[in-house]
Write a protein that holds these residues in place. Structure first.
Motif, mmCIF file in Angstrom:
data_model
loop_
_atom_site.group_PDB
_atom_site.id
_atom_site.type_symbol
_atom_site.label_atom_id
_atom_site.label_comp_id
_atom_site.label_asym_id
_atom_site.label_seq_id
_atom_site.Cartn_x
_atom_site.Cartn_y
_atom_site.Cartn_z
ATOM 1 N N ALA A 1 0.830 -1.208 0.000
ATOM 2 C CA ALA A 1 0.000 0.000 0.000
ATOM 3 C C ALA A 1 0.863 1.256 0.000
ATOM 4 C CB ALA A 1 -0.933 -0.006 1.209
ATOM 5 N N HIS A 2 1.888 1.284 0.859
ATOM 6 C CA HIS A 2 2.726 2.469 0.987
ATOM 7 C C HIS A 2 3.469 2.759 -0.317
ATOM 8 C CE1 HIS A 2 4.984 5.482 3.244
ATOM 9 N NE2 HIS A 2 6.108 5.002 2.735
ATOM 10 N N LEU A 3 4.008 1.720 -0.944
ATOM 11 C CA LEU A 3 4.793 1.931 -2.157
ATOM 12 C C LEU A 3 3.906 2.239 -3.358
ATOM 13 C CD1 LEU A 3 7.451 -0.867 -1.573
ATOM 14 C CD2 LEU A 3 7.749 1.607 -1.305
ATOM 15 N N ARG A 4 2.723 1.654 -3.411
ATOM 16 C CA ARG A 4 1.790 2.001 -4.494
ATOM 17 C C ARG A 4 1.345 3.457 -4.388
ATOM 18 N NH1 ARG A 4 -1.270 -0.994 -7.776
ATOM 19 N NH2 ARG A 4 -3.225 -0.033 -7.116
ATOM 20 N N GLN A 5 1.163 3.919 -3.152
ATOM 21 C CA GLN A 5 0.791 5.321 -2.966
ATOM 22 C C GLN A 5 1.880 6.256 -3.465
ATOM 23 O OE1 GLN A 5 -0.010 5.520 1.235
ATOM 24 N NE2 GLN A 5 -1.888 4.301 1.079
ATOM 25 N N ARG A 6 3.110 5.750 -3.530
ATOM 26 C CA ARG A 6 4.232 6.564 -4.023
ATOM 27 C C ARG A 6 4.516 6.300 -5.498
ATOM 28 N NH1 ARG A 6 7.141 8.722 0.360
ATOM 29 N NH2 ARG A 6 9.002 8.938 -0.940
ATOM 30 N N GLY A 7 3.582 5.641 -6.170
ATOM 31 C CA GLY A 7 3.690 5.459 -7.612
ATOM 32 C C GLY A 7 4.470 4.257 -8.064
ATOM 33 N N ARG A 8 4.794 3.338 -7.164
ATOM 34 C CA ARG A 8 5.562 2.157 -7.538
ATOM 35 C C ARG A 8 4.648 1.055 -8.085
ATOM 36 N NH1 ARG A 8 10.974 3.506 -7.631
ATOM 37 N NH2 ARG A 8 11.382 4.961 -5.917
ATOM 38 N N ASP A 9 5.192 0.302 -9.034
ATOM 39 C CA ASP A 9 4.506 -0.889 -9.532
ATOM 40 C C ASP A 9 4.860 -2.035 -8.590
ATOM 41 O OD1 ASP A 9 3.199 -2.780 -11.211
ATOM 42 O OD2 ASP A 9 5.128 -3.269 -12.129
ATOM 43 N N VAL A 10 3.855 -2.578 -7.924
ATOM 44 C CA VAL A 10 4.085 -3.560 -6.866
ATOM 45 C C VAL A 10 3.275 -4.823 -7.127
ATOM 46 C CG1 VAL A 10 3.982 -4.013 -4.375
ATOM 47 C CG2 VAL A 10 4.410 -1.675 -5.199
ATOM 48 N N ARG A 11 3.909 -5.964 -6.920
ATOM 49 C CA ARG A 11 3.214 -7.250 -6.898
ATOM 50 C C ARG A 11 3.570 -7.972 -5.605
ATOM 51 N NH1 ARG A 11 0.966 -9.062 -11.774
ATOM 52 N NH2 ARG A 11 1.391 -7.667 -13.546
ATOM 53 N N VAL A 12 2.639 -8.808 -5.147
ATOM 54 C CA VAL A 12 2.794 -9.505 -3.869
ATOM 55 C C VAL A 12 2.616 -10.997 -4.090
ATOM 56 C CG1 VAL A 12 1.971 -9.707 -1.492
ATOM 57 C CG2 VAL A 12 1.822 -7.495 -2.679
ATOM 58 N N LEU A 13 3.507 -11.792 -3.517
ATOM 59 C CA LEU A 13 3.377 -13.248 -3.544
ATOM 60 C C LEU A 13 2.896 -13.725 -2.173
ATOM 61 C CD1 LEU A 13 6.634 -14.382 -5.406
ATOM 62 C CD2 LEU A 13 4.424 -13.733 -6.369
ATOM 63 N N GLU A 14 1.871 -14.554 -2.168
ATOM 64 C CA GLU A 14 1.341 -15.108 -0.924
ATOM 65 C C GLU A 14 1.141 -16.613 -1.101
ATOM 66 O OE1 GLU A 14 0.215 -16.385 2.365
ATOM 67 O OE2 GLU A 14 0.748 -14.248 2.296
ATOM 68 N N ARG A 15 1.827 -17.382 -0.259
ATOM 69 C CA ARG A 15 1.788 -18.839 -0.434
ATOM 70 C C ARG A 15 0.436 -19.443 -0.084
ATOM 71 N NH1 ARG A 15 5.660 -20.836 4.569
ATOM 72 N NH2 ARG A 15 4.343 -20.067 6.269
ATOM 73 N N SER A 16 -0.326 -18.794 0.786
ATOM 74 C CA SER A 16 -1.630 -19.308 1.166
ATOM 75 C C SER A 16 -2.699 -18.830 0.187
ATOM 76 C CB SER A 16 -1.976 -18.867 2.589
ATOM 77 O OG SER A 16 -1.049 -19.396 3.512
ATOM 78 N N ALA A 17 -3.901 -19.352 0.385
ATOM 79 C CA ALA A 17 -5.002 -19.004 -0.514
ATOM 80 C C ALA A 17 -5.674 -17.700 -0.122
ATOM 81 C CB ALA A 17 -6.023 -20.131 -0.529
ATOM 82 N N ALA A 18 -5.224 -17.078 0.966
ATOM 83 C CA ALA A 18 -5.841 -15.833 1.435
ATOM 84 C C ALA A 18 -4.792 -15.004 2.157
ATOM 85 C CB ALA A 18 -7.020 -16.127 2.365
ATOM 86 N N LEU A 19 -5.061 -13.704 2.274
ATOM 87 C CA LEU A 19 -4.141 -12.805 2.968
ATOM 88 C C LEU A 19 -4.323 -12.916 4.490
ATOM 89 C CD1 LEU A 19 -5.996 -10.254 4.086
ATOM 90 C CD2 LEU A 19 -5.951 -9.588 1.692
ATOM 91 N N GLY A 20 -3.462 -12.243 5.229
ATOM 92 C CA GLY A 20 -3.667 -12.148 6.669
ATOM 93 C C GLY A 20 -2.540 -12.643 7.531
ATOM 94 N N LEU B 1 -5.256 -3.532 -3.607
ATOM 95 C CA LEU B 1 -4.236 -4.578 -3.614
ATOM 96 C C LEU B 1 -4.752 -5.932 -4.074
ATOM 97 C CD1 LEU B 1 -2.409 -3.837 -0.232
ATOM 98 C CD2 LEU B 1 -1.900 -2.945 -2.511
ATOM 99 N N ASP B 2 -6.056 -6.115 -4.130
ATOM 100 C CA ASP B 2 -6.597 -7.446 -4.389
ATOM 101 C C ASP B 2 -6.076 -8.055 -5.686
ATOM 102 O OD1 ASP B 2 -8.041 -7.536 -2.050
ATOM 103 O OD2 ASP B 2 -9.839 -6.642 -2.934
ATOM 104 N N ASP B 3 -5.970 -7.257 -6.748
ATOM 105 C CA ASP B 3 -5.507 -7.808 -8.022
ATOM 106 C C ASP B 3 -3.995 -7.740 -8.172
ATOM 107 O OD1 ASP B 3 -5.224 -5.106 -8.300
ATOM 108 O OD2 ASP B 3 -6.173 -4.961 -10.277
ATOM 109 N N ARG B 4 -3.288 -7.338 -7.110
ATOM 110 C CA ARG B 4 -1.820 -7.303 -7.139
ATOM 111 C C ARG B 4 -1.208 -8.471 -6.374
ATOM 112 N NH1 ARG B 4 -1.001 -4.645 -11.261
ATOM 113 N NH2 ARG B 4 1.181 -4.421 -10.665
ATOM 114 N N ILE B 5 -2.059 -9.299 -5.752
ATOM 115 C CA ILE B 5 -1.578 -10.408 -4.927
ATOM 116 C C ILE B 5 -1.768 -11.720 -5.674
ATOM 117 C CG2 ILE B 5 -1.777 -11.606 -2.716
ATOM 118 C CD1 ILE B 5 -3.059 -9.063 -1.570
ATOM 119 N N ALA B 6 -0.692 -12.496 -5.802
ATOM 120 C CA ALA B 6 -0.755 -13.831 -6.389
ATOM 121 C C ALA B 6 -0.899 -14.828 -5.249
ATOM 122 C CB ALA B 6 0.494 -14.120 -7.204
#
Length: 481
Positions: free
Chosen positions: A25-44, A97-102
């Protein structure tokens, strides 16, 4: 020959818990292209995994939230696991962020490529990723620590972080091994629900009464009040024997008020200094243990039998269900993720030789453009970890900005700066309560504090409020104009 798809991104964040979501969130607010990898099926992260009954945060919710996204509807003095998890989902949605998380994607290896000036990250089932910047937000409290005990138990057995909700404990005899924060939260539930509860205690914890919220306050005012209440503990933890004694006296009064039986009080009285391990806050833990249907066993556990737990005196304590409240393997998340730096060595290989360290708990020599969130000596024992993470996020963003501003491919912290910070942390930890001799996950095998920041959190905020470019060198190939 099958070719693995490679996705290019500016920033790749590994982990979608509080830290990873905050970074994205912080880096996207500063204009960065960000992707997130999450090993589980949900965030948290830990708030997704820990669903045991009674799970909640003992930090006031006004402080256990990012300052940019306060959760004003939490009026009580604590927030439950479902509330926190719902807040994280709302935070991710509100920051796009929902569509930035794999999801369901495990990073299996990260390697710095000196030729391309990119971090190449493999995943368990493609695609792979190439990123200018790598942010590791894998967390420390996500791999359960289960003791290796001889024998086997025939009934249901599980860790609090892997609670089996299919098991009905109503009227059954439940054995609990461990006396940390999760035990203090789940035992009151078990005392209300199970037929009997037996707690196997290696060492008792210091327990303070819950902080009272006397007056309703606006969110920001409450955040300020709770912050400075937490900071007031720092002098006791970092060397003031008089304040430490007052804190212990307060905890002992709480114990005496809630446990009338002198033998049980004696068993529950800690023999280490308060703060040497994590301090617990509870008004229901002691009363649950004082019930007739509860038993505290202080004899060390030797092994398991089909129908109970064996102690070293040869006795087998009967149980129908076994619960491990034994904490986590702090470095296990990174142990399963080889992070290979500029010289071909992994991060854990370096730490295995020299001990875990990072400059300001964030950057490591030999690993350009890589950042650790919640790294060595950024843990906190008296206030919200999110205050520390927010400090790191500002520092990380400033480091990325400096890289762009100078037109270099990467910046890498100097080894001397990293050593100086590690030496400072060791020096400042001397004389604190954390190094007074008790066994805790705060210390490594050499009894060195490599987990906690040894001081006030506002001092860390001051240390990270600007990017100390003088402690970094340019790395990687020259960037094209």
């Amino acid at each position: 020959m099958h070719t693995v798809q490679v996705i290019g991104t500016e920033v790749l964040v590994v982990g979608a818990g509080f830290a990873g979501l905050g970074a994205a969130a912080h880096l996207r607010q500063r204009g960065r292209d960000v992707r997130v990898l999450e090993r589980s099926a949900a965030l948290g992260g830990t708030w997704r995994d820990n669903t045991y009954p009674g799970c909640e945060c003992d930090i006031h919710p006004a402080l256990y939230s990012y300052s940019s996204a306060p959760q004003a509807v939490w009026a009580r003095g604590r927030a439950t696991q479902p509330e926190i998890l719902a807040h994280l989902h709302a935070f991710a949605a509100g920051n796009g962020l929902d569509d930035r998380i794999a999801y369901g994607t495990t990073a299996t290896g990260c390697r710095w490529d000196e030729t391309t000036g990119r971090w190449h990250v493999r995943t368990d089932h493609g695609p792979d990723y190439a990123a200018r910047f790598l942010v590791l937000a894998t967390g420390a409290l996500n791999v359960p620590q289960i003791p290796r005990l001889e024998g086997s138990f025939a009934g249901p057995a599980f860790h609090t972080a892997r609670w089996d909700h299919a098991v009905d404990v109503t009227g059954r005899h439940v054995a609990v091994i461990g006396t940390g924060a999760s035990a203090a939260q789940v035992i009151p539930y078990l005392a209300d629900t199970a037929g009997r509860v037996t707690l196997f205690q290696r060492s008792p914890a210091w327990v303070l009464p819950r902080r009272r919220q006397h007056l309703p306050l606006p969110h920001r005012a409450r955040r300020t009040v709770e912050y400075w209440r937490g900071e007031a503990l720092v002098p006791a933890l970092t060397g003031s024997d008089r304040r430490l004694a007052r804190l212990e006296a307060r905890a002992l009064r709480h114990l005496h008020r809630q446990v009338p039986d002198p033998d049980l009080r004696r068993a529950l009285t800690p023999r280490h200094r308060i703060g040497c391990k994590r301090i617990l806050f509870s008004d229901s833990y002691y009363p649950a243990l004082a019930r007739d249907a509860s038993t505290v066993v202080t004899t060390p556990v030797a092994g398991l039998g089909p129908h109970g737990v064996r102690t070293v005196d040869g006795r087998e304590h009967a149980a129908d269900v076994l619960v491990y409240a034994t904490g986590f393997r702090v470095s296990a998340a990174l142990a399963g993720l080889p992070v290979v730096g500029r010289d071909g060595r992994t991060l854990l290989e370096r730490w295995g030789r020299d001990g875990a360290s990072a400059h300001l708990g964030t950057t490591v020599a030999g690993f350009p453009n890589a950042f650790l969130l919640g790294g060595p000596n950024t843990g906190i024992g008296h206030t919200s970890l999110l205050f520390m993470i927010e400090s790191q996020l500002r520092y990380v963003a400033a480091a990325m900005d400096a890289t762009d501003r100078e037109g270099v491919t990467a910046l890498e912290v100097r080894a001397a700066a990293q050593r100086e910070f590690a030496d400072e942390m060791r020096r400042r930890s001397t004389g604190t309560v954390w190094t007074t001799g008790c066994r805790s996950w705060y210390l490594d095998r050499d009894a060195v504090n490599r987990s906690l920041w040894p001081g006030s959190s506002w001092r860390y905020r001051l240390r990270t409020r600007r990017f100390d470019r003088e402690n970094y060198t340019a790395a990687g190939p020259a960037r094209r104009p």
